[in-house]
Design a protein around this motif. Structure first.
Motif, PDB file in Angstrom:
ATOM      1  N   MET A 186      64.120  21.931 -39.703  1.00 20.53           N
ATOM      2  CA  MET A 186      63.438  21.786 -38.445  1.00 20.53           C
ATOM      3  C   MET A 186      64.295  20.992 -37.455  1.00 20.53           C
ATOM      4  O   MET A 186      64.337  21.321 -36.283  1.00 20.53           O
ATOM      5  N   HIS A 187      64.941  19.970 -37.916  1.00 23.46           N
ATOM      6  CA  HIS A 187      65.774  19.129 -37.078  1.00 23.46           C
ATOM      7  C   HIS A 187      66.916  19.942 -36.454  1.00 23.46           C
ATOM      8  O   HIS A 187      67.241  19.768 -35.277  1.00 23.46           O
ATOM      9  N   PHE A 188      67.505  20.851 -37.218  1.00 24.11           N
ATOM     10  CA  PHE A 188      68.637  21.633 -36.720  1.00 24.11           C
ATOM     11  C   PHE A 188      68.204  22.626 -35.644  1.00 24.11           C
ATOM     12  O   PHE A 188      68.948  22.893 -34.704  1.00 24.11           O
ATOM     13  N   ARG A 189      66.993  23.183 -35.765  1.00 24.51           N
ATOM     14  CA  ARG A 189      66.483  24.080 -34.733  1.00 24.51           C
ATOM     15  C   ARG A 189      66.280  23.327 -33.415  1.00 24.51           C
ATOM     16  O   ARG A 189      66.603  23.825 -32.347  1.00 24.51           O
ATOM     17  N   ALA A 190      65.743  22.140 -33.497  1.00 22.25           N
ATOM     18  CA  ALA A 190      65.524  21.335 -32.292  1.00 22.25           C
ATOM     19  C   ALA A 190      66.858  20.989 -31.649  1.00 22.25           C
ATOM     20  O   ALA A 190      66.987  21.009 -30.419  1.00 22.25           O
ATOM     21  N   GLN A 191      67.845  20.669 -32.433  1.00 25.95           N
ATOM     22  CA  GLN A 191      69.165  20.335 -31.911  1.00 25.95           C
ATOM     23  C   GLN A 191      69.800  21.552 -31.239  1.00 25.95           C
ATOM     24  O   GLN A 191      70.478  21.420 -30.229  1.00 25.95           O
ATOM     25  N   LYS A 192      69.593  22.725 -31.817  1.00 24.31           N
ATOM     26  CA  LYS A 192      70.172  23.941 -31.268  1.00 24.31           C
ATOM     27  C   LYS A 192      69.581  24.254 -29.889  1.00 24.31           C
ATOM     28  O   LYS A 192      70.290  24.691 -28.990  1.00 24.31           O
ATOM     29  N   LYS A 193      68.288  23.995 -29.715  1.00 27.43           N
ATOM     30  CA  LYS A 193      67.637  24.230 -28.431  1.00 27.43           C
ATOM     31  C   LYS A 193      68.240  23.358 -27.335  1.00 27.43           C
ATOM     32  O   LYS A 193      68.383  23.767 -26.207  1.00 27.43           O
ATOM     33  N   HIS A 194      68.583  22.139 -27.679  1.00 30.20           N
ATOM     34  CA  HIS A 194      69.089  21.183 -26.697  1.00 30.20           C
ATOM     35  C   HIS A 194      70.610  21.173 -26.590  1.00 30.20           C
ATOM     36  O   HIS A 194      71.154  20.443 -25.765  1.00 30.20           O
ATOM     37  N   SER A 195      71.279  21.987 -27.353  1.00 28.63           N
ATOM     38  CA  SER A 195      72.745  21.952 -27.353  1.00 28.63           C
ATOM     39  C   SER A 195      73.347  22.451 -26.035  1.00 28.63           C
ATOM     40  O   SER A 195      74.449  22.064 -25.679  1.00 28.63           O
ATOM     41  N   ALA A 196      72.641  23.286 -25.300  1.00 25.31           N
ATOM     42  CA  ALA A 196      73.165  23.816 -24.047  1.00 25.31           C
ATOM     43  C   ALA A 196      72.830  22.918 -22.852  1.00 25.31           C
ATOM     44  O   ALA A 196      73.299  23.154 -21.751  1.00 25.31           O
ATOM     45  N   GLU A 197      72.021  21.896 -23.043  1.00 22.61           N
ATOM     46  CA  GLU A 197      71.648  21.003 -21.955  1.00 22.61           C
ATOM     47  C   GLU A 197      72.766  20.017 -21.677  1.00 22.61           C
ATOM     48  O   GLU A 197      73.435  19.540 -22.581  1.00 22.61           O
ATOM     49  N   VAL A 198      72.966  19.738 -20.388  1.00 28.24           N
ATOM     50  CA  VAL A 198      74.017  18.824 -19.962  1.00 28.24           C
ATOM     51  C   VAL A 198      73.406  17.822 -19.005  1.00 28.24           C
ATOM     52  O   VAL A 198      72.627  18.176 -18.125  1.00 28.24           O
ATOM     53  N   SER A 199      73.777  16.581 -19.130  1.00 32.01           N
ATOM     54  CA  SER A 199      73.309  15.540 -18.235  1.00 32.01           C
ATOM     55  C   SER A 199      74.180  15.507 -16.984  1.00 32.01           C
ATOM     56  O   SER A 199      75.395  15.719 -17.056  1.00 32.01           O
ATOM     57  N   LEU A 200      73.590  15.223 -15.842  1.00 30.58           N
ATOM     58  CA  LEU A 200      74.358  15.095 -14.607  1.00 30.58           C
ATOM     59  C   LEU A 200      75.282  13.879 -14.650  1.00 30.58           C
ATOM     60  O   LEU A 200      76.263  13.821 -13.931  1.00 30.58           O
ATOM     61  N   ASN A 201      74.960  12.925 -15.493  1.00 29.89           N
ATOM     62  CA  ASN A 201      75.778  11.718 -15.606  1.00 29.89           C
ATOM     63  C   ASN A 201      76.835  11.819 -16.703  1.00 29.89           C
ATOM     64  O   ASN A 201      77.536  10.851 -16.974  1.00 29.89           O
ATOM     65  N   GLU A 202      76.949  12.963 -17.319  1.00 29.72           N
ATOM     66  CA  GLU A 202      77.925  13.159 -18.383  1.00 29.72           C
ATOM     67  C   GLU A 202      79.343  13.178 -17.804  1.00 29.72           C
ATOM     68  O   GLU A 202      79.611  13.803 -16.790  1.00 29.72           O
ATOM     69  N   THR A 203      80.251  12.498 -18.441  1.00 30.89           N
ATOM     70  CA  THR A 203      81.639  12.444 -18.001  1.00 30.89           C
ATOM     71  C   THR A 203      82.320  13.773 -18.296  1.00 30.89           C
ATOM     72  O   THR A 203      82.262  14.278 -19.408  1.00 30.89           O
ATOM     73  N   ILE A 204      82.965  14.337 -17.255  1.00 30.34           N
ATOM     74  CA  ILE A 204      83.682  15.594 -17.459  1.00 30.34           C
ATOM     75  C   ILE A 204      85.189  15.411 -17.337  1.00 30.34           C
ATOM     76  O   ILE A 204      85.952  16.247 -17.797  1.00 30.34           O
ATOM     77  N   ASP A 205      85.608  14.335 -16.710  1.00 30.85           N
ATOM     78  CA  ASP A 205      87.031  14.071 -16.530  1.00 30.85           C
ATOM     79  C   ASP A 205      87.198  12.616 -16.112  1.00 30.85           C
ATOM     80  O   ASP A 205      86.226  11.900 -15.911  1.00 30.85           O
ATOM     81  N   ILE A 206      88.426  12.210 -15.959  1.00 27.42           N
ATOM     82  CA  ILE A 206      88.741  10.856 -15.494  1.00 27.42           C
ATOM     83  C   ILE A 206      89.664  11.001 -14.295  1.00 27.42           C
ATOM     84  O   ILE A 206      90.618  11.775 -14.322  1.00 27.42           O
ATOM     85  N   ASP A 207      89.338  10.274 -13.199  1.00 21.29           N
ATOM     86  CA  ASP A 207      90.162  10.392 -12.001  1.00 21.29           C
ATOM     87  C   ASP A 207      91.450   9.576 -12.143  1.00 21.29           C
ATOM     88  O   ASP A 207      91.707   8.963 -13.171  1.00 21.29           O
ATOM     89  N   ARG A 208      92.281   9.563 -11.085  1.00 18.82           N
ATOM     90  CA  ARG A 208      93.588   8.897 -11.125  1.00 18.82           C
ATOM     91  C   ARG A 208      93.498   7.413 -11.440  1.00 18.82           C
ATOM     92  O   ARG A 208      94.385   6.843 -12.048  1.00 18.82           O
ATOM     93  N   ASP A 209      92.405   6.796 -10.992  1.00 16.62           N
ATOM     94  CA  ASP A 209      92.249   5.357 -11.204  1.00 16.62           C
ATOM     95  C   ASP A 209      91.631   5.010 -12.552  1.00 16.62           C
ATOM     96  O   ASP A 209      91.406   3.842 -12.843  1.00 16.62           O
ATOM     97  N   GLY A 210      91.320   6.018 -13.340  1.00 17.55           N
ATOM     98  CA  GLY A 210      90.740   5.782 -14.651  1.00 17.55           C
ATOM     99  C   GLY A 210      89.222   5.720 -14.643  1.00 17.55           C
ATOM    100  O   GLY A 210      88.608   5.401 -15.659  1.00 17.55           O
ATOM    101  N   ASN A 211      88.608   6.022 -13.519  1.00 12.82           N
ATOM    102  CA  ASN A 211      87.147   6.033 -13.425  1.00 12.82           C
ATOM    103  C   ASN A 211      86.611   7.368 -13.935  1.00 12.82           C
ATOM    104  O   ASN A 211      87.219   8.408 -13.714  1.00 12.82           O
ATOM    105  N   PRO A 212      85.458   7.328 -14.601  1.00 15.53           N
ATOM    106  CA  PRO A 212      84.893   8.587 -15.101  1.00 15.53           C
ATOM    107  C   PRO A 212      84.385   9.453 -13.958  1.00 15.53           C
ATOM    108  O   PRO A 212      83.814   8.970 -12.989  1.00 15.53           O
ATOM    109  N   LEU A 213      84.624  10.753 -14.060  1.00 13.80           N
ATOM    110  CA  LEU A 213      84.149  11.731 -13.087  1.00 13.80           C
ATOM    111  C   LEU A 213      83.005  12.490 -13.746  1.00 13.80           C
ATOM    112  O   LEU A 213      83.165  13.062 -14.822  1.00 13.80           O
ATOM    113  N   THR A 214      81.837  12.471 -13.109  1.00 12.30           N
ATOM    114  CA  THR A 214      80.651  13.092 -13.693  1.00 12.30           C
ATOM    115  C   THR A 214      80.263  14.343 -12.905  1.00 12.30           C
ATOM    116  O   THR A 214      80.777  14.590 -11.815  1.00 12.30           O
ATOM    117  N   TYR A 215      79.332  15.108 -13.458  1.00 16.96           N
ATOM    118  CA  TYR A 215      78.851  16.309 -12.773  1.00 16.96           C
ATOM    119  C   TYR A 215      78.221  15.948 -11.431  1.00 16.96           C
ATOM    120  O   TYR A 215      78.377  16.668 -10.455  1.00 16.96           O
TER     121      TYR A 215
END
Length: 113
Positions: free
Chosen positions: A1-30
């Protein structure tokens, strides 16, 4: 049951999730990358004012004033008409359409204050 729940949420992405790091080393988010040129508060204000205006048009104006204002400005789902078209449709002069329109707009201005 736990794995099914995880699979449902695997495609969700947070707007605050880090996608890259800029030149100054700060995280770049969505949320940094996604932008909108629209200002939601302006849009809400515009819709509220339009609602108030339609209420005033329906309650403050006489039927003839309402008809002329709605025809001239294309309210109620119709296209806007020129003064000469409104005059021809109602069988009155252009100057009379102009006077009625002017007095109706003044009534609306006073009602919206």
């Amino acid at each position: 049951m736990h794995f099914r729940a995880q699979k449902k949420h695997s495609a969700e992405v947070s707007l605050n999730e880090t996608i890259d790091i800029d030149r100054d080393g700060n995280p770049l988010t969505y949320i940094d990358v996604i932008c909108s040129d629209e200002d939601m508060t302006e849009e809400i204000g515009r819709k509220l004012l339009a609602g108030k205006m339609m209420t005033c048009i329906n309650t403050c104006l006489s039927p003839r004033e309402r008809q002329i204002v709605m025809m001239r400005y294309g309210l109620g789902g119709i296209r806007p008409y020129a003064q000469r078209e409104v005059a021809a449709a109602l069988g009155i002069s252009r100057s009379y359409v102009s006077r009625i329109e002017k007095s109706a707009i003044e009534k609306l201005r006073e009602a919206l204050k």
